[in-house]
Design a protein around this motif. Sequence first.
Motif, PDB file in Angstrom:
ATOM      1  N   PHE A 117      28.644  26.927  15.797  1.00  0.00           N
ATOM      2  CA  PHE A 117      29.509  27.681  14.559  1.00  0.00           C
ATOM      3  C   PHE A 117      30.794  28.156  14.945  1.00  0.00           C
ATOM      4  N   ARG A 118      30.986  28.543  16.369  1.00  0.00           N
ATOM      5  CA  ARG A 118      32.215  29.557  16.808  1.00  0.00           C
ATOM      6  C   ARG A 118      33.180  28.568  17.175  1.00  0.00           C
ATOM      7  N   HIS A 119      33.119  27.284  16.994  1.00  0.00           N
ATOM      8  CA  HIS A 119      34.419  26.381  17.310  1.00  0.00           C
ATOM      9  C   HIS A 119      35.702  26.933  16.689  1.00  0.00           C
ATOM     10  N   PRO A 120      36.804  26.481  17.113  1.00  0.00           N
ATOM     11  CA  PRO A 120      38.042  26.568  16.580  1.00  0.00           C
ATOM     12  C   PRO A 120      38.049  26.054  15.045  1.00  0.00           C
ATOM     13  N   SER A 121      38.813  26.688  14.260  1.00  0.00           N
ATOM     14  CA  SER A 121      38.789  26.235  12.849  1.00  0.00           C
ATOM     15  C   SER A 121      40.133  25.073  12.806  1.00  0.00           C
ATOM     16  N   LEU A 122      40.959  24.808  14.091  1.00  0.00           N
ATOM     17  CA  LEU A 122      41.815  24.086  14.031  1.00  0.00           C
ATOM     18  C   LEU A 122      41.373  22.447  13.664  1.00  0.00           C
ATOM     19  N   ARG A 123      42.182  21.672  13.017  1.00  0.00           N
ATOM     20  CA  ARG A 123      42.036  20.187  12.786  1.00  0.00           C
ATOM     21  C   ARG A 123      42.109  19.705  14.421  1.00  0.00           C
ATOM     22  N   LEU A 124      41.054  18.652  14.557  1.00  0.00           N
ATOM     23  CA  LEU A 124      40.793  18.346  15.835  1.00  0.00           C
ATOM     24  C   LEU A 124      42.136  17.677  16.641  1.00  0.00           C
ATOM     25  N   SER A 125      43.067  17.219  15.990  1.00  0.00           N
ATOM     26  CA  SER A 125      44.443  16.780  16.594  1.00  0.00           C
ATOM     27  C   SER A 125      45.303  17.980  16.852  1.00  0.00           C
ATOM     28  N   GLU A 126      45.166  19.087  16.099  1.00  0.00           N
ATOM     29  CA  GLU A 126      45.680  20.120  16.587  1.00  0.00           C
ATOM     30  C   GLU A 126      45.205  20.737  17.806  1.00  0.00           C
ATOM     31  N   TYR A 127      43.978  21.050  18.001  1.00  0.00           N
ATOM     32  CA  TYR A 127      43.513  21.181  19.146  1.00  0.00           C
ATOM     33  C   TYR A 127      43.563  20.310  20.543  1.00  0.00           C
ATOM     34  N   VAL A 128      43.531  19.119  20.181  1.00  0.00           N
ATOM     35  CA  VAL A 128      43.750  18.281  21.339  1.00  0.00           C
ATOM     36  C   VAL A 128      45.447  18.432  21.753  1.00  0.00           C
ATOM     37  N   GLN A 129      46.359  18.587  20.618  1.00  0.00           N
ATOM     38  CA  GLN A 129      47.802  18.629  20.892  1.00  0.00           C
ATOM     39  C   GLN A 129      47.833  20.146  21.704  1.00  0.00           C
ATOM     40  N   ARG A 130      47.308  21.116  21.362  1.00  0.00           N
ATOM     41  CA  ARG A 130      47.354  22.392  21.910  1.00  0.00           C
ATOM     42  C   ARG A 130      46.920  22.434  23.708  1.00  0.00           C
ATOM     43  N   GLN A 131      45.714  21.593  23.724  1.00  0.00           N
ATOM     44  CA  GLN A 131      45.306  21.414  24.935  1.00  0.00           C
ATOM     45  C   GLN A 131      46.160  20.391  25.898  1.00  0.00           C
ATOM     46  N   ASN A 132      46.839  19.624  25.528  1.00  0.00           N
ATOM     47  CA  ASN A 132      47.768  18.710  26.089  1.00  0.00           C
ATOM     48  C   ASN A 132      49.080  19.496  26.485  1.00  0.00           C
ATOM     49  N   ALA A 133      49.444  20.525  25.730  1.00  0.00           N
ATOM     50  CA  ALA A 133      50.700  21.239  25.837  1.00  0.00           C
ATOM     51  C   ALA A 133      50.249  22.146  27.030  1.00  0.00           C
TER      52      ALA A 133
END
Length: 234
Positions: free
Chosen positions: A121-137
């Motif tokens: 339940f503690r995962h980020p609230s970001l849309r998955l694509s936003e999380y992937v973009q953040r990690q790629n950046a």
Amino acid sequence: MTSFLTHRARVHDTGLPLDSRHNALRTCVTLFAPYGFRATYHHLTLSAGIPRRLEADPDAPIRAVDELHEARVLWLARAQRYAEQRRAEKREGRRAVPDPRPWWLRRTWEGPGRAWYEDPFRHPSLRLSEYVQRQNAILDGTDLPGCPACGDERPLEQTPTGHGCVELCRGCSWAPMNCPCGQRHRVVPETTYGWNTIWRRGHMGDDGKPNPHWPTPREAAGNMASPTGETTGP
């Protein structure tokens, strides 16, 4: 090897029984899960509004798998670039894997987001694509503000480990650093849960919104096998 796109097509196939389409969604999550299987599935139930009774919203699994697909496309593009980079480095004699490794190559127990495995339940609230973009950046060297996972800029939360404290993100429990003892301590779930109950969306109502009465003591108790072979315990 099982194809993500094959099972995505099954989710979209309205001629199939809803349970079969939902099982195809599960297979897609086993093949690509940015937050880990449990937390990614939990995230999708919330973001796509998958109701407790699938019949209440037959299109919900489609919304979920399309969000997953959107993020996967971004990951595939970055993973291909990384593979090309590694081939070039090996030709130059640089065979050692850079540290830290790309986010998708981290094992559950070595990544700072292991809390999402122990408490889905503690995962980020970001849309998955936003999380992937953040990690790629971040992988590309971009210095982003706030938590590396979710961007939360609040001060980190001090969490006791029994002999010291470890700092966790208040938004998603990402742990930027280990405990001073050098060990990674388990995260105790804030909500006692059984995986089978999450899989059956006991935390959701028939309106596609979170169930305000979840969990009940009966539903939260006990460890049962999950659809992927995992146990319900963290």
